[in-house]
Write a protein that holds these residues in place. Structure first.
Motif, mmCIF file in Angstrom:
data_model
loop_
_atom_site.group_PDB
_atom_site.id
_atom_site.type_symbol
_atom_site.label_atom_id
_atom_site.label_comp_id
_atom_site.label_asym_id
_atom_site.label_seq_id
_atom_site.Cartn_x
_atom_site.Cartn_y
_atom_site.Cartn_z
ATOM 1 N N SER A 151 -0.115 25.786 -33.183
ATOM 2 C CA SER A 151 0.988 26.622 -32.722
ATOM 3 C C SER A 151 1.444 27.636 -33.759
ATOM 4 O O SER A 151 2.176 28.568 -33.421
ATOM 5 N N ASP A 198 -1.160 30.353 -32.590
ATOM 6 C CA ASP A 198 -1.061 30.703 -31.175
ATOM 7 C C ASP A 198 -0.392 29.547 -30.454
ATOM 8 O O ASP A 198 -0.871 28.416 -30.536
ATOM 9 N N PRO A 199 0.714 29.806 -29.755
ATOM 10 C CA PRO A 199 1.431 28.696 -29.099
ATOM 11 C C PRO A 199 0.570 27.898 -28.131
ATOM 12 O O PRO A 199 0.826 26.714 -27.894
ATOM 13 N N SER A 200 -0.449 28.526 -27.587
ATOM 14 C CA SER A 200 -1.307 27.829 -26.617
ATOM 15 C C SER A 200 -2.523 27.178 -27.270
ATOM 16 O O SER A 200 -3.395 26.680 -26.563
ATOM 17 N N TRP A 201 -2.573 27.157 -28.602
ATOM 18 C CA TRP A 201 -3.686 26.545 -29.329
ATOM 19 C C TRP A 201 -5.028 27.192 -28.925
ATOM 20 O O TRP A 201 -5.917 26.552 -28.365
ATOM 21 N N ASP A 202 -5.167 28.452 -29.233
ATOM 22 C CA ASP A 202 -6.421 29.155 -28.980
ATOM 23 C C ASP A 202 -7.471 28.666 -29.980
ATOM 24 O O ASP A 202 -7.287 28.814 -31.191
ATOM 25 N N ASP A 253 6.244 22.650 -34.762
ATOM 26 C CA ASP A 253 4.887 23.203 -34.782
ATOM 27 C C ASP A 253 3.887 22.129 -35.168
ATOM 28 O O ASP A 253 4.163 21.281 -36.030
ATOM 29 N N SER A 299 -14.958 29.029 -28.731
ATOM 30 C CA SER A 299 -14.292 28.853 -27.438
ATOM 31 C C SER A 299 -14.502 27.461 -26.859
ATOM 32 O O SER A 299 -13.759 27.042 -25.965
ATOM 33 N N TRP A 306 -13.967 23.817 -27.047
ATOM 34 C CA TRP A 306 -13.170 22.791 -27.716
ATOM 35 C C TRP A 306 -13.986 21.528 -27.960
ATOM 36 O O TRP A 306 -14.060 21.027 -29.084
ATOM 37 N N ASN A 322 6.485 37.236 -32.247
ATOM 38 C CA ASN A 322 6.052 36.404 -33.374
ATOM 39 C C ASN A 322 6.666 36.887 -34.689
ATOM 40 O O ASN A 322 7.172 36.087 -35.484
#
Length: 629
Positions: free
Chosen positions: A333, A336-340, A366, A376, A378, A504
């Motif tokens: 986080s 990237d808050p969405s855990w990219d 966090d 890409s 995971w 951010n």
């Protein structure tokens, strides 16, 4: 004695298995010389440092030196009257200045490597032991010529306690010297070997020739290491800790007093390397093989050997260095808050499995992961190359190194601020340390400060900082209603976003309450801190602001009963590379830099592109300072 030795012994396997590592340790002989080797009558012990073997000949007296050429030379500073000698961690030599009887423990000479001087140092044996014959000395720890000092551990015939002799600035520190009981009568070839590099530590193992084995203290009693291989009753021996594993270096062979030795991994009690007997002659039973170790790094040690009337030699014992990844990244986080899985902070590779980076947290909740690959995918790529806590989302303790594992457990950073992160794949730890940030030069009020009540990250009203305190003030700042209840919402920030979507940047530099939507009442101080995304709420009106970051308070003072009674104010906003005017100024705008140079003169525009720096903006008779990033 503490139980850290047992943790050292038993913890080694986990450390070694943390990364890819080959199986075999290696022992190689670097060089050997049989030239001009004294016999045991006058030289019974040798020591090594920085690729050379040394011994003291008490009959001359003088200190002899051999190097990789095999030639013997004289150190050129004289010698001492005893046979035992050793080195401290920086290469100063400590030599017995007596042979038999009390003199072998009450007088030493220190050779200062830096000044090349040999100095007599008298010794007082601490209570609990007595001066007695002593022929061999283990490695010293620390620097005996420094203020911090160093120490040696002495045995002595008939003593049942080891004497720890502490030195500082080249003389004995009597108050720090002490005895540690071992409960068995020692002899002239007994040796006490330090387990750490810290002169303040009392941890050691000892070896008594007649008992054969090395003995360690488990916190309650002295115990023998498990006997493996063919250890014999030759005097001496060594220990060294590499990559968190303790190794004992033990004399072996069917006949004592020759030159064979083995190296035993004490985390598994297995022999990992052996030097077989290579001499036909046997040294006197009053002698030893003179094994002496010098740790070079976590994977390498030199072993020096002196065999009376035989040879001197140097060996290298090495562990295969682990294969650490070239890159590590922090994901989660904070990036990237969405855990990219393709977005991460690249860590600096410091070498030897240590990586560092800096992160900024804005939410107090966090969480992060450590990966060696960004991708890409995971499951098949990122998570197979990931490290974290054994328990998912367990909180990190700020300022304390904590264990990590190869796995997908997230690491919770339960605090807001800027942090240094250090990951060690050698030790399998993560250390998160808070960085105390300097007070900002500028604060902006952000939130429902425009008539349309929009809350935008790139729109703020500047507060002016006092010259002599971290107090920020603003006058006639209107807070507009953002709902039917008549409240408006706001926070503060030391830096605005680059555009209307750059939350951010704003949230990274944002100040507010610890709890979301904390209500502020006119004239009543409220708490303020670096609290990420939280905002205050206040009844819509016009206020004077006073923010005191020294004591962490904010006070709003209402200056009018309603917004209609106050004329519109004009705000100056410093963005990235620009200065913008918000509102309707009544006159022309002038902008100066801090040297007094005019940047803008008499303009009616509302947006100006300028370089990063500090500017003074004069508008409607008021001068405001802004900082452009």
């Amino acid at each position: 004695m503490r139980k850290s030795l047992l943790r050292l012994m038993l913890g080694g396997l986990a450390i070694v298995s943390a990364v890819s590592m080959a199986n075999a340790q290696t022992l190689t002989q670097d060089w050997r010389s049989e030239k001009d080797i004294p016999d045991q009558t006058n030289v019974r012990w040798g020591a090594g440092f920085d690729g050379k073997v040394y011994c003291n000949d008490k009959s001359v007296p003088t200190i002899y030196v051999w190097d990789e050429t095999g030639e013997r030379s004289d150190l050129g500073v004289g010698g001492a009257a005893g046979v035992g000698m050793t080195f401290d961690a920086v290469g100063n030599a400590i030599i017995q200045n007596g042979f038999a009887g009390a003199g072998s423990m009450t007088s030493f000479k220190i050779w200062n490597k830096t000044t090349n001087e040999l100095t007599v140092v008298p010794i007082t044996i601490p209570e609990g032991a007595s001066a007695a014959r002593l022929d061999i000395i283990a490695r010293a720890v620390g620097d005996v010529t420094s203020d911090e000092g160093g120490a040696i551990f002495l045995c002595g015939t008939g003593n049942t306690a080891v004497s720890k002799i502490y030195f500082a600035n080249g003389v004995q520190d009597v108050e720090k010297s002490k005895t540690i009981s071992v409960g068995v009568a020692l002899d002239n070839l007994s040796i006490a070997l330090p387990l750490t590099d810290d002169p303040e530590s009392d941890e050691f193992v000892y070896r008594l020739r007649g008992q054969t084995d090395f003995y360690y203290n488990d916190g309650t009693e002295w115990k023998a290491f498990e006997r493996v291989g063919a250890i014999n009753t030759t005097g001496g021996g060594e220990v060294v800790t590499l990559n968190g594993v303790l190794y004992t270096i033990e004399p072996i062979g069917p006949t004592s007093y020759k030159d064979g030795f083995q190296i035993v991994d004490r985390s598994t009690n297995t022999v990992v390397a052996t030097h077989e007997e290579s001499v036909a002659t046997t040294a006197s039973s009053g002698s030893s093989t003179g094994l002496y170790a010098q740790k070079i790094d976590e994977y390498t040690a030199r072993i020096y050997q002196y065999q009376p009337n035989g040879f001197v030699a140097q060996y290298t014992f090495s562990l295969p260095k682990p294969e650490y990844p070239e890159n590590l990244y922090i994901i989660g986080s904070v990036t990237d808050p969405s855990w990219d899985p393709e977005t991460g902070i690249k860590m600096e590779n410091e070498g030897d499995g240590v990586y560092t980076a800096q992160i900024i947290t804005i939410s107090g909740s966090d969480n992060i992961g450590i990966v060696s690959v960004l991708d890409s995918d995971w499951d098949n790529v990122v998570n197979k190359n990931r490290w974290g806590f054994a328990t998912n989302n367990a909180p990190v303790t700020i300022g304390e190194a904590m264990p990590i594992v190869k796995g997908t457990g997230s690491i919770l950073i339960g605090a807001i601020g800027t942090f240094d992160v250090t990951v060690s794949l050698k030790d399998m730890t993560i250390l998160v340390e808070e960085i105390e940030e300097p007070m900002p030069e500028t604060l902006y009020v952000v939130g429902n400060i425009m008539e349309d009540a929009a809350f935008a990250p790139d729109n703020g009203k500047e507060l002016i900082k006092d010259a002599d305190a971290n107090i920020y003030r603003g006058e006639k700042i209107r807070i507009y209603s953002a709902g039917a209840e008549g409240y408006g919402y706001f926070a503060l920030a030391s830096e605005l976003g680059a555009d209307e979507n750059d939350w951010n940047t704003l949230n990274t530099h944002r100040y507010g309450p610890a709890e979301k939507d904390t209500e502020i009442t006119s004239g009543v101080a409220a708490e303020i801190g670096k609290n990420g995304v939280n905002s205050y709420k206040v009844l819509a009106d016009t206020y004077n602001f006073e923010v005191n970051l020294d004591n962490g308070t904010i006070i709003l003072t209402k200056i009018a009963s309603g917004v209609d009674e106050v004329e519109d104010t004009v705000a100056v906003v410093a963005g990235r590379g620009e200065i913008r005017i918000v509102g309707e100024p009544q006159g022309e705008i002038y902008i100066y830099n801090l040297t007094g140079q005019t940047i803008v003169a008499g303009s009616n525009e509302k947006s100006f592109n300028v370089a990063a720096g500090v500017y003074l903006v004069n508008i409607d008779g008021q001068t405001m300072k802004v900082v452009v990033r």
